[in-house]
Motif scaffolding. Sequence first.
Motif, PDB file in Angstrom:
ATOM      1  N   ASN A 417       0.857  -1.190   0.000  1.00 42.89           N
ATOM      2  CA  ASN A 417       0.000   0.000   0.000  1.00 42.89           C
ATOM      3  C   ASN A 417       0.889   1.235   0.000  1.00 42.89           C
ATOM      4  OD1 ASN A 417      -1.530   2.303   1.251  1.00 42.89           O
ATOM      5  ND2 ASN A 417      -3.194   0.775   1.183  1.00 42.89           N
ATOM      6  N   ILE A 418       0.858   1.993  -1.099  1.00 43.17           N
ATOM      7  CA  ILE A 418       1.749   3.135  -1.286  1.00 43.17           C
ATOM      8  C   ILE A 418       1.435   4.245  -0.273  1.00 43.17           C
ATOM      9  CG2 ILE A 418       2.428   4.960  -2.894  1.00 43.17           C
ATOM     10  CD1 ILE A 418       3.555   2.191  -3.519  1.00 43.17           C
ATOM     11  N   GLU A 423       2.961   7.831   4.311  1.00 38.77           N
ATOM     12  CA  GLU A 423       2.572   8.451   5.594  1.00 38.77           C
ATOM     13  C   GLU A 423       3.564   8.078   6.709  1.00 38.77           C
ATOM     14  OE1 GLU A 423      -1.402   7.204   6.305  1.00 38.77           O
ATOM     15  OE2 GLU A 423      -2.289   8.637   4.878  1.00 38.77           O
ATOM     16  N   GLN A 424       3.992   6.813   6.722  1.00 36.80           N
ATOM     17  CA  GLN A 424       4.954   6.380   7.744  1.00 36.80           C
ATOM     18  C   GLN A 424       6.266   7.159   7.640  1.00 36.80           C
ATOM     19  OE1 GLN A 424       5.365   2.180   7.102  1.00 36.80           O
ATOM     20  NE2 GLN A 424       3.470   1.644   8.240  1.00 36.80           N
ATOM     21  N   THR A 447      -5.610   3.718  -5.978  1.00 33.10           N
ATOM     22  CA  THR A 447      -6.506   2.697  -5.407  1.00 33.10           C
ATOM     23  C   THR A 447      -5.845   1.312  -5.440  1.00 33.10           C
ATOM     24  OG1 THR A 447      -7.539   2.353  -7.565  1.00 33.10           O
ATOM     25  CG2 THR A 447      -8.555   3.970  -6.089  1.00 33.10           C
ATOM     26  N   SER A 448      -4.815   1.176  -6.278  1.00 31.40           N
ATOM     27  CA  SER A 448      -4.146  -0.130  -6.419  1.00 31.40           C
ATOM     28  C   SER A 448      -2.890  -0.184  -5.558  1.00 31.40           C
ATOM     29  CB  SER A 448      -3.753  -0.375  -7.885  1.00 31.40           C
ATOM     30  OG  SER A 448      -4.884  -0.316  -8.720  1.00 31.40           O
ATOM     31  N   GLU A 449      -2.356  -1.383  -5.407  1.00 29.49           N
ATOM     32  CA  GLU A 449      -1.116  -1.591  -4.675  1.00 29.49           C
ATOM     33  C   GLU A 449       0.030  -1.814  -5.658  1.00 29.49           C
ATOM     34  OE1 GLU A 449      -2.349  -4.964  -2.340  1.00 29.49           O
ATOM     35  OE2 GLU A 449      -2.558  -3.701  -0.555  1.00 29.49           O
ATOM     36  N   PRO A 562       5.931  -1.101 -10.827  1.00 28.91           N
ATOM     37  CA  PRO A 562       4.936  -1.964 -11.485  1.00 28.91           C
ATOM     38  C   PRO A 562       3.805  -2.324 -10.519  1.00 28.91           C
ATOM     39  CG  PRO A 562       6.868  -3.242 -10.888  1.00 28.91           C
ATOM     40  CD  PRO A 562       7.202  -1.815 -10.569  1.00 28.91           C
ATOM     41  N   LYS A 563       2.625  -2.526 -11.090  1.00 24.94           N
ATOM     42  CA  LYS A 563       1.488  -2.965 -10.269  1.00 24.94           C
ATOM     43  C   LYS A 563       1.539  -4.465 -10.010  1.00 24.94           C
ATOM     44  CE  LYS A 563      -2.115   0.410 -11.534  1.00 24.94           C
ATOM     45  NZ  LYS A 563      -3.435   0.557 -12.173  1.00 24.94           N
TER      46      LYS A 563
END
Length: 566
Positions: A417-418, A423-424, A447-449, A562-563
């Motif tokens: 999860n990007i 955020e971290q 919306t994708s990882e 890449p997805k």
Amino acid sequence: MTRFLATITNFGVGEETTDFEKLRIRLINIFALLAGVLALVFGTLNLTLGIYTQGFIIYTGVFILTVPTLYLNYNLKTKTAKLYLIGVGFIFIDAVVFRAVLNYENRYNEIFMVGYSTIIVVLLDNPGKLILFLLTAISTLIMITIRQLNAGLEITNDTIMAYLNTAVAFFCVYYFTAVYRNALLANVNKLKEYSSTLEIQEKEIIQQRDEIFKNRQLIRATIDSLPVFIGLLDMNGKYLIANSLYEKTFNIPVQEIETMHYTSVLPENILKIHEPLIIEGLKGNSPDFNEQVKMPDGRKIYTLGKYIPIFDAKKEQFALAVYVINITDLKVTEKKLIELNKTKNRLLSIISHDIRGPLNSLKGMMSIRDTMSEEEFEEFNNKLSIQLGKVTFNIDNLLNWAKTQMEGFKSKPEKVNIEKILEQNIDLYKEDLVAKNIALTSSHVVTSEAWVDQESLKLVVRNLLSNAIKFTPERGTIEIISSEGPDEIIIDIIDSGVGISEARIKELQAGAKSIKSESGTSGESGTGLGLSLSIDLIKLNHGKLMLTNNRTTGTTARIILPKNKS
């Protein structure tokens, strides 16, 4: 007719028959044929003259002498044929001559005995040859005596001279025929010896030729298997030897190269370099070379080689050898070693300055903590934490960079999860942002990882955020935008800082191991490894990291991931 006579002449001649015996067998056949022809001629002549008895006797000789002899030879009974011809011939000629003498015929047929004696000498060996020859001579002398007595003449000095002349004639026939025969036999034996010697020499020559051929094949296979140009030129500059590497490189068959002048083989750019070296080598010198050259196929390679004069036993030069080694791989390795040496020096510099310096500061701060008040200790603890975090971050960068250079870094991609990762890492730099009064905004439309190694991505984001904060002045801005395409996730980190030079961008994109660290806008230090490490890590995850200068101020660092699994 000629073929017919040749066939009859070779009756009795076998493959295993010696050369001298072949000659004697052929002579027997010739004598038999000649006797038959003469018998027919003389028989016909006698019949013509009305001497019928003598004519029929001579005709009879054809059947009792010629035909049986040829028949025996035809059936390979050569020894019997020889004895038959000589024995029957002696009886027949003796009978015919004695009959003529006893019948008072003054034809001097005894002359045939002299001619017949030559056949005895040629065809027979001792002791039979000498016995039969003496019988022939004695028979002739008896014929002379009977002729003398039949004529009613006394034995006078003339008669004795006739005996002596006949004996001399027979002696001459025996001696000279025997001498000729022995000389012929000696020559035949010499020929046999010469033939044997020639056969041995021929076998040796064939063996030597085979060995030379095998050695040549071995030499050819050896020089063709070497990854080195091997050549040999004569004193006129023509190739005597060239290995298969010449053929592969210059696209000319080796067989043709080994008859061509070097000016017709070497391309112009190579000839320009090597012709002076060849001329020097043909003068007896040994020039060497180490150069970069463009090959006919367009490749540029580094070569190392030498021209070596070849001298004979008289110390006279008769050829010029050359070897050329492709050292391109060595040059590449040398370049890598130089880069590694620079990297080593860079690491030592980083360890001695950028790591040891902050550690010494921490050590100094730790030594005075006991003398602080509670308020001072609280402030000291915050500074200590920040300083320790920077040291830890630099050491992490250093260790991970070393892993990538030694090909020991293992990527373990997974679905990540990007937004959570960003955020971290933003939280880690809140105090640095507040200290320089930098405004950071973050917007995410993902919306994708992404398919990426999570720890690698964290390290890259930390490096890029650290650089953005480091080179952004107070009250500047940093913007983080994440978006996605059909097959990829894009993260842009945009700052309003001093930017990065195009030269440095090209240097990093070309694979520089590190760049010289520059101080930040507030004097921040670094190792110079962050960007290089980030580029390597993104590549290991089948992504891209691109750096561009903004139109106004600052830099944009774009991460493309890449997805899905590649």
